[in-house]
Design a protein around this motif. Sequence first.
Motif, PDB file in Angstrom:
ATOM      1  N   THR A 135       0.825  -1.200   0.000  1.00 37.69           N
ATOM      2  CA  THR A 135       0.000   0.000   0.000  1.00 37.69           C
ATOM      3  C   THR A 135       0.858   1.249   0.000  1.00 37.69           C
ATOM      4  N   HIS A 136       2.162   1.064   0.209  1.00 38.20           N
ATOM      5  CA  HIS A 136       3.105   2.188   0.153  1.00 38.20           C
ATOM      6  C   HIS A 136       4.520   1.647  -0.004  1.00 38.20           C
ATOM      7  N   THR A 137       5.409   2.508  -0.493  1.00 41.83           N
ATOM      8  CA  THR A 137       6.797   2.070  -0.692  1.00 41.83           C
ATOM      9  C   THR A 137       7.544   1.946   0.637  1.00 41.83           C
ATOM     10  N   SER A 138       6.946   2.451   1.726  1.00 37.83           N
ATOM     11  CA  SER A 138       7.581   2.290   3.047  1.00 37.83           C
ATOM     12  C   SER A 138       7.746   0.806   3.403  1.00 37.83           C
ATOM     13  N   ALA A 139       7.021  -0.073   2.705  1.00 37.91           N
ATOM     14  CA  ALA A 139       7.128  -1.513   2.952  1.00 37.91           C
ATOM     15  C   ALA A 139       8.575  -2.010   2.820  1.00 37.91           C
ATOM     16  N   ARG A 162      -7.475   0.026  -2.147  1.00 40.77           N
ATOM     17  CA  ARG A 162      -8.909   0.065  -2.458  1.00 40.77           C
ATOM     18  C   ARG A 162      -9.371   1.433  -2.005  1.00 40.77           C
ATOM     19  N   ASP A 163      -9.943   2.190  -2.903  1.00 40.20           N
ATOM     20  CA  ASP A 163     -10.174   3.590  -2.582  1.00 40.20           C
ATOM     21  C   ASP A 163     -11.366   4.102  -3.378  1.00 40.20           C
ATOM     22  N   GLU A 164     -11.697   5.366  -3.172  1.00 45.98           N
ATOM     23  CA  GLU A 164     -12.798   5.971  -3.901  1.00 45.98           C
ATOM     24  C   GLU A 164     -12.444   6.131  -5.392  1.00 45.98           C
ATOM     25  N   ARG A 167     -11.282  11.843 -10.184  1.00 45.70           N
ATOM     26  CA  ARG A 167     -10.207  12.157 -11.124  1.00 45.70           C
ATOM     27  C   ARG A 167      -8.814  12.175 -10.508  1.00 45.70           C
ATOM     28  N   SER A 168      -8.719  12.164  -9.155  1.00 51.29           N
ATOM     29  CA  SER A 168      -7.378  12.122  -8.563  1.00 51.29           C
ATOM     30  C   SER A 168      -7.114  10.842  -7.769  1.00 51.29           C
ATOM     31  N   HIS A 169      -8.040   9.888  -7.830  1.00 49.17           N
ATOM     32  CA  HIS A 169      -7.823   8.604  -7.137  1.00 49.17           C
ATOM     33  C   HIS A 169      -7.936   7.442  -8.108  1.00 49.17           C
ATOM     34  N   PRO A 282       2.759   5.913  11.810  1.00 49.26           N
ATOM     35  CA  PRO A 282       3.233   5.022  12.869  1.00 49.26           C
ATOM     36  C   PRO A 282       4.760   4.880  12.876  1.00 49.26           C
ATOM     37  N   PHE A 283       5.418   5.239  11.767  1.00 50.63           N
ATOM     38  CA  PHE A 283       6.854   4.942  11.625  1.00 50.63           C
ATOM     39  C   PHE A 283       7.744   6.173  11.645  1.00 50.63           C
ATOM     40  N   THR A 284       7.176   7.353  11.950  1.00 52.97           N
ATOM     41  CA  THR A 284       8.012   8.552  12.111  1.00 52.97           C
ATOM     42  C   THR A 284       7.472   9.383  13.276  1.00 52.97           C
ATOM     43  N   SER A 285       8.361  10.114  13.928  1.00 53.66           N
ATOM     44  CA  SER A 285       7.930  11.072  14.948  1.00 53.66           C
ATOM     45  C   SER A 285       9.121  11.974  15.292  1.00 53.66           C
ATOM     46  N   GLU A 300      -1.825  18.379  -0.501  1.00 50.03           N
ATOM     47  CA  GLU A 300      -0.818  17.564   0.174  1.00 50.03           C
ATOM     48  C   GLU A 300       0.005  16.811  -0.868  1.00 50.03           C
ATOM     49  N   VAL A 301       1.323  16.952  -0.820  1.00 51.58           N
ATOM     50  CA  VAL A 301       2.128  16.225  -1.806  1.00 51.58           C
ATOM     51  C   VAL A 301       2.992  15.124  -1.198  1.00 51.58           C
ATOM     52  N   LEU A 302       3.317  15.237   0.084  1.00 48.05           N
ATOM     53  CA  LEU A 302       4.161  14.177   0.652  1.00 48.05           C
ATOM     54  C   LEU A 302       3.971  14.063   2.156  1.00 48.05           C
ATOM     55  N   GLY A 303       4.352  12.878   2.668  1.00 50.29           N
ATOM     56  CA  GLY A 303       4.410  12.641   4.105  1.00 50.29           C
ATOM     57  C   GLY A 303       5.862  12.395   4.488  1.00 50.29           C
ATOM     58  N   SER A 304       6.246  12.758   5.721  1.00 45.39           N
ATOM     59  CA  SER A 304       7.655  12.634   6.095  1.00 45.39           C
ATOM     60  C   SER A 304       7.814  12.695   7.600  1.00 45.39           C
ATOM     61  N   TRP A 323      15.923  10.593   8.629  1.00 43.86           N
ATOM     62  CA  TRP A 323      14.582  10.971   8.193  1.00 43.86           C
ATOM     63  C   TRP A 323      14.120  10.124   7.015  1.00 43.86           C
ATOM     64  N   ALA A 324      12.800  10.144   6.754  1.00 42.99           N
ATOM     65  CA  ALA A 324      12.225   9.437   5.605  1.00 42.99           C
ATOM     66  C   ALA A 324      11.039  10.237   5.074  1.00 42.99           C
ATOM     67  N   PHE A 325      10.752  10.041   3.806  1.00 41.74           N
ATOM     68  CA  PHE A 325       9.557  10.677   3.228  1.00 41.74           C
ATOM     69  C   PHE A 325       8.967   9.777   2.155  1.00 41.74           C
ATOM     70  N   GLY A 326       7.692  10.028   1.804  1.00 42.11           N
ATOM     71  CA  GLY A 326       7.043   9.336   0.690  1.00 42.11           C
ATOM     72  C   GLY A 326       6.194  10.328  -0.083  1.00 42.11           C
ATOM     73  N   ILE A 327       6.366  10.351  -1.402  1.00 43.56           N
ATOM     74  CA  ILE A 327       5.634  11.318  -2.234  1.00 43.56           C
ATOM     75  C   ILE A 327       4.854  10.564  -3.302  1.00 43.56           C
ATOM     76  N   GLY A 328       3.675  11.064  -3.645  1.00 46.85           N
ATOM     77  CA  GLY A 328       2.855  10.438  -4.687  1.00 46.85           C
ATOM     78  C   GLY A 328       3.271  10.955  -6.062  1.00 46.85           C
TER      79      GLY A 328
HETATM   80  C1  FA5 Z   1       2.273   7.211   3.049  1.00 46.05           C
HETATM   81  O1  FA5 Z   1       1.970   6.386   2.213  1.00 46.05           O
HETATM   82  C2  FA5 Z   1       3.558   7.107   3.849  1.00 46.05           C
HETATM   83  N1  FA5 Z   1       4.164   5.826   3.559  1.00 46.05           N
HETATM   84  C3  FA5 Z   1       4.472   8.280   3.478  1.00 46.05           C
HETATM   85  C4  FA5 Z   1       5.677   8.386   4.389  1.00 46.05           C
HETATM   86  C5  FA5 Z   1       6.878   7.764   4.048  1.00 46.05           C
HETATM   87  C6  FA5 Z   1       5.587   9.094   5.594  1.00 46.05           C
HETATM   88  C7  FA5 Z   1       7.988   7.849   4.882  1.00 46.05           C
HETATM   89  C8  FA5 Z   1       6.687   9.186   6.445  1.00 46.05           C
HETATM   90  C9  FA5 Z   1       7.876   8.572   6.075  1.00 46.05           C
HETATM   91  P1  FA5 Z   1       0.227   8.738   2.508  1.00 46.05           P
HETATM   92  O2  FA5 Z   1      -0.813   7.686   2.593  1.00 46.05           O
HETATM   93  O3  FA5 Z   1      -0.159  10.087   3.007  1.00 46.05           O
HETATM   94  O4  FA5 Z   1       1.531   8.321   3.314  1.00 46.05           O
HETATM   95  O5  FA5 Z   1       0.700   8.870   1.003  1.00 46.05           O
HETATM   96  C10 FA5 Z   1       1.844   9.627   0.646  1.00 46.05           C
HETATM   97  C11 FA5 Z   1       1.565  10.414  -0.612  1.00 46.05           C
HETATM   98  O6  FA5 Z   1       1.071   9.556  -1.637  1.00 46.05           O
HETATM   99  C12 FA5 Z   1       0.497  11.485  -0.444  1.00 46.05           C
HETATM  100  O7  FA5 Z   1       1.038  12.656   0.095  1.00 46.05           O
HETATM  101  C13 FA5 Z   1       0.011  11.657  -1.877  1.00 46.05           C
HETATM  102  O8  FA5 Z   1       0.907  12.455  -2.619  1.00 46.05           O
HETATM  103  C14 FA5 Z   1       0.106  10.256  -2.423  1.00 46.05           C
HETATM  104  N2  FA5 Z   1      -1.198   9.570  -2.367  1.00 46.05           N
HETATM  105  C15 FA5 Z   1      -1.816   9.037  -1.289  1.00 46.05           C
HETATM  106  N3  FA5 Z   1      -2.993   8.474  -1.647  1.00 46.05           N
HETATM  107  C16 FA5 Z   1      -3.119   8.653  -2.986  1.00 46.05           C
HETATM  108  C17 FA5 Z   1      -4.094   8.276  -3.968  1.00 46.05           C
HETATM  109  N4  FA5 Z   1      -5.183   7.563  -3.645  1.00 46.05           N
HETATM  110  N5  FA5 Z   1      -3.895   8.624  -5.256  1.00 46.05           N
HETATM  111  C18 FA5 Z   1      -2.792   9.312  -5.606  1.00 46.05           C
HETATM  112  N6  FA5 Z   1      -1.821   9.687  -4.737  1.00 46.05           N
HETATM  113  C19 FA5 Z   1      -1.975   9.363  -3.453  1.00 46.05           C
END
Ligand code: FA5
Length: 478
Positions: A135-139, A162-164, A167-169, A282-285, A300-304, A323-328
Amino acid sequence: MHPGYRLVPCVTDSTSCIPNINNHGAAAASAKKAAQQHSVTVNGKTYETDSWFNTPSKILESTSRRLHLQKDHPVYITRQIIESKFTQPTFKSYNDFDPVVSTAENFDSLGFPADHPGRSKSDTYYINSTTLLRTHTSAHEAQLFRASSSPGYLISGDVYRRDEIDRSHYPIFHQLEGARVWDRTKVPNGDIVKAIYDDLAKLPTHNVQVEDPNPPHHVERNPLQAEHHSAAEAEAVSAHLKRSLELMVVEIFSRAKQAAARQDPNYVDEPLKVRWVEAYFPFTSPSWELEVYYQGDWLEVLGSGVSKQEILINAGVPDQIGWAFGIGLDRIAMLLFQIPDIRLFWSTDERFLGQFRGVSDDLDRLKRFLPFSKYPACPKDVSFWLRPTSAAGGDDRRGNVHDFHENDLMEIVREVAGDCVEDVKLVDEFVHPKTGRKSLCYRVNYRSLERTLTNEQAVTMHEGVRRMLVERLGVELR
Ligand code: FA5
Ligand code: MG
């Protein structure tokens, strides 16, 4: 009229659009086959299935598309631009990890609590009870922290939720993960705070307006990991994180602006505005999200955040902090190229792909997308009574218990109509005053990106949706 918005009669057939019920029959049949065979093959590997298996064949087949590895694809180009800001040898890139991972990798290794909603079958595509589509590259974080082969890494990959539907999902999108660590035992004089600030001083500066009104950590809202980090350490890591990610966003949006200015001589440059918002993972603070002001709204563009020390301890590198981040990537690509609908990324139509050819080899040729068509929409409503059950589930206002989950409806719509649906919205909710039964009305907006749908085709798809709602979810149509 803009030539891109003319209506084009239905002439071509399309593979990304599934305008008939036979295909839903095929999907259902192959799911049934998989259930009977008790195994399923994804990207050449075979997995046992069990009662947790809930992944439609269309999703399984899409694992082979790997848009982030398809040269000149907007998702690939976006990855390239981000990678250009995190260079070798500090950052090593990993772009072909398999999307099939274990629940241990996707959730447990990152400290997700047992009752986290992300673990539920209504949010996640499972192969079996311990195997899922990430569900995320943090895996992959724990595995790369363990390998510890560079102070930083980047991971890009397709992720599944599994999501809504709008046009952006889309149930498949792409993320790019990044992390950077420092080792207490390897920095000069053991002074990790100084080492981090020295590295920060080597980063370029920028002149973009950044709102960052919150303290670097807050005891309730965004705590320091006090048992592992001093305030000075957490602040140093955070400062390095924020500048690094701001530089990445500045690079992306400067490129978007240059492209706009090249194409439109009357383009008026509006200054870029970004802001840091407190977040929870759950994995950063402490944790933050970065938002960009775009077309009148904060996006919102990224979580970190500062990586949880338990992850590094469990990965056998207790002396590292970072530190770590994840961007869509899809969401960024939509902004960068002005792509109006996330379904377009999956198009194999030359009118889409042809517009980006040659950009991977020369990023200065980046151009905004010119829409080639806007075909007519065909909205259809479906209203139904929820099935009351005794099992735990959602509650309606009268206390009648039901087990309806909106994502299950979305999945049915996707299975029947594929990419022919632009969005699905709840338009009415009603509780019967006498019986307390709850009724919902959803509007399914049928619209192909590649051709005009006839009303007959939309009706046929909608019939299929209605039938499956009854069969699968036990609702009563109104
Ligand atoms: C995460 O998935 C965390 N793994 C990110 C992270 C990594 C945080 C490392 C801290 C450290 P989140 O569910 O918010 O977080 O998704 C991260 C980004 O993915 C969002 O900011 C957004 O840009 C993108 N994203 C999330 N859901 C969708 C979606 N349904 N469609 C398109 N982009 C999405
Ligand atoms: Mg988020």
